[in-house]
Structures are given as structure tokens and as C-alpha cells.
Design a protein around this motif. Structure first.
Motif, PDB file in Angstrom:
ATOM      1  N   ARG A 185       0.855  -1.184   0.000  1.00 23.28           N
ATOM      2  CA  ARG A 185       0.000   0.000   0.000  1.00 23.28           C
ATOM      3  C   ARG A 185       0.892   1.237   0.000  1.00 23.28           C
ATOM      4  N   VAL A 186       0.309   2.354  -0.245  1.00 27.50           N
ATOM      5  CA  VAL A 186       1.065   3.594  -0.266  1.00 27.50           C
ATOM      6  C   VAL A 186       1.635   3.840   1.118  1.00 27.50           C
ATOM      7  N   GLY A 187       2.907   4.137   1.180  1.00 31.40           N
ATOM      8  CA  GLY A 187       3.545   4.401   2.467  1.00 31.40           C
ATOM      9  C   GLY A 187       4.085   3.165   3.159  1.00 31.40           C
ATOM     10  N   ALA A 188       3.851   1.987   2.586  1.00 31.89           N
ATOM     11  CA  ALA A 188       4.342   0.769   3.204  1.00 31.89           C
ATOM     12  C   ALA A 188       5.836   0.629   2.941  1.00 31.89           C
ATOM     13  N   GLY A 189       6.496  -0.028   3.807  1.00 32.56           N
ATOM     14  CA  GLY A 189       7.917  -0.272   3.622  1.00 32.56           C
ATOM     15  C   GLY A 189       8.735   0.413   4.699  1.00 32.56           C
ATOM     16  N   PRO A 190       9.994   0.108   4.722  1.00 30.42           N
ATOM     17  CA  PRO A 190      10.832   0.695   5.767  1.00 30.42           C
ATOM     18  C   PRO A 190      11.056   2.182   5.510  1.00 30.42           C
ATOM     19  N   MET A 191      10.736   2.975   6.487  1.00 27.86           N
ATOM     20  CA  MET A 191      10.979   4.407   6.384  1.00 27.86           C
ATOM     21  C   MET A 191      11.915   4.786   7.518  1.00 27.86           C
ATOM     22  N   GLY A 192      13.025   5.275   7.174  1.00 29.78           N
ATOM     23  CA  GLY A 192      13.996   5.652   8.190  1.00 29.78           C
ATOM     24  C   GLY A 192      14.832   6.815   7.716  1.00 29.78           C
ATOM     25  N   GLU A 193      15.835   7.123   8.490  1.00 24.47           N
ATOM     26  CA  GLU A 193      16.709   8.247   8.174  1.00 24.47           C
ATOM     27  C   GLU A 193      17.416   8.046   6.826  1.00 24.47           C
ATOM     28  N   ARG A 194      17.713   6.808   6.459  1.00 28.72           N
ATOM     29  CA  ARG A 194      18.436   6.565   5.222  1.00 28.72           C
ATOM     30  C   ARG A 194      17.621   6.960   4.002  1.00 28.72           C
ATOM     31  N   GLU A 195      16.317   6.715   4.023  1.00 28.41           N
ATOM     32  CA  GLU A 195      15.486   7.005   2.863  1.00 28.41           C
ATOM     33  C   GLU A 195      15.027   8.459   2.822  1.00 28.41           C
ATOM     34  N   ARG A 196      14.728   9.058   3.974  1.00 25.05           N
ATOM     35  CA  ARG A 196      14.209  10.427   4.000  1.00 25.05           C
ATOM     36  C   ARG A 196      15.295  11.466   4.169  1.00 25.05           C
ATOM     37  N   GLY A 197      16.438  11.087   4.593  1.00 25.54           N
ATOM     38  CA  GLY A 197      17.485  12.050   4.912  1.00 25.54           C
ATOM     39  C   GLY A 197      17.394  12.431   6.379  1.00 25.54           C
ATOM     40  N   GLU A 198      18.377  13.118   6.855  1.00 24.33           N
ATOM     41  CA  GLU A 198      18.390  13.490   8.272  1.00 24.33           C
ATOM     42  C   GLU A 198      17.440  14.646   8.515  1.00 24.33           C
ATOM     43  N   SER A 199      16.728  14.578   9.622  1.00 21.27           N
ATOM     44  CA  SER A 199      15.815  15.669   9.968  1.00 21.27           C
ATOM     45  C   SER A 199      16.591  16.785  10.661  1.00 21.27           C
ATOM     46  N   ALA A 200      16.079  17.977  10.554  1.00 23.83           N
ATOM     47  CA  ALA A 200      16.729  19.141  11.157  1.00 23.83           C
ATOM     48  C   ALA A 200      16.638  19.040  12.682  1.00 23.83           C
ATOM     49  N   PRO A 201      17.640  19.559  13.385  1.00 20.60           N
ATOM     50  CA  PRO A 201      17.556  19.561  14.843  1.00 20.60           C
ATOM     51  C   PRO A 201      16.352  20.384  15.301  1.00 20.60           C
ATOM     52  N   ARG A 202      15.652  19.888  16.281  1.00 24.57           N
ATOM     53  CA  ARG A 202      14.402  20.501  16.716  1.00 24.57           C
ATOM     54  C   ARG A 202      14.498  20.989  18.148  1.00 24.57           C
ATOM     55  N   GLN A 203      13.617  21.970  18.457  1.00 23.16           N
ATOM     56  CA  GLN A 203      13.433  22.417  19.824  1.00 23.16           C
ATOM     57  C   GLN A 203      11.931  22.476  20.092  1.00 23.16           C
ATOM     58  N   VAL A 204      11.526  22.086  21.281  1.00 21.07           N
ATOM     59  CA  VAL A 204      10.126  22.109  21.670  1.00 21.07           C
ATOM     60  C   VAL A 204       9.908  23.353  22.522  1.00 21.07           C
TER      61      VAL A 204
END
Length: 114
Positions: free
Chosen positions: A11-30
């Protein structure tokens, strides 16, 4: 092929999703925001992002500020005004009477009564 579906069991969105496929996320602050009803909202922002002074509370819709002791005031709701109410704000009763007399005089002149 029985179903005509070439990709089965997927289905759409199925499969391994991790840092390798999406790239690194920006550092965050809450950051905590507090509304007038006492709700706390904690959205995450990028570290280098400019933080807003207010944020809308998702629970009540009021604006929320970063100070818990002095949250922003709730917005003041203006009641619905009719066209006549807006006209009365701009014109006095004397102005209204003069405009009415002028309009009646023009109407009578057009009819030939004047």
C-alpha cells in the motif's frame, strides 16, 4: 493475472521508512505556549527557526503566548451588525433626517408633485 494488480500486498507508504530514505531531519526544539484557558501547547520548531510570539491553541482556539503567568487575552467577538447599524454609526439623526428630506424632495419632483 487474477486481480490485475501487479504489486500485491503493498500500500502507499508501506515499507521501511527511516533516516536513510528520508534524509536526516533538522535539529528541533520544543517550545511551550500557554493560552488564557490554561492549556499548554508544545509545538516543535527547527533550532534555527524564528519563534513566533503567539501560537493558536488547538483545544480552544485562543491565542497562546510563551509566558505562562501572562497569556494573551482571548479575542473579543464583535456581534453581527446590520447595514443600518453601520449607517447609524456614521450619521447622526439630524443627518439622516436631512438626507431623507432631500431624497423625498427629489422623488416628489420626479413625480411632479413638488
Amino acid at each position: 493475472m487474477a486481480g490485475g494488480n501487479a504489486i500485491r500486498g503493498s500500500r502507499v507508504g508501506a515499507g521501511p521508512m527511516g533516516e536513510r530514505e528520508r534524509g536526516e531531519s533538522a535539529p528541533r526544539q520544543v517550545v511551550s505556549f500557554f493560552c488564557a484557558n490554561g492549556h499548554e501547547v508544545r509545538p516543535a520548531f527547527a533550532v534555527e527557526a524564528v519563534l513566533p510570539d503567539t501560537w493558536d491553541c488547538p483545544r480552544c482556539g485562543y491565542p497562546a503566548g510563551r509566558e505562562s503567568t501572562t497569556p494573551p487575552n482571548a479575542p473579543r467577538n464583535e456581534p453581527y451588525k446590520t447595514h443600518l447599524a453601520y449607517v447609524k454609526e456614521r450619521r447622526s439623526d439630524a443627518d439622516g433626517a436631512a438626507i431623507l428630506e432631500e431624497a423625498l424632495a427629489k422623488l416628489k419632483a420626479r413625480r411632479g408633485e413638488g
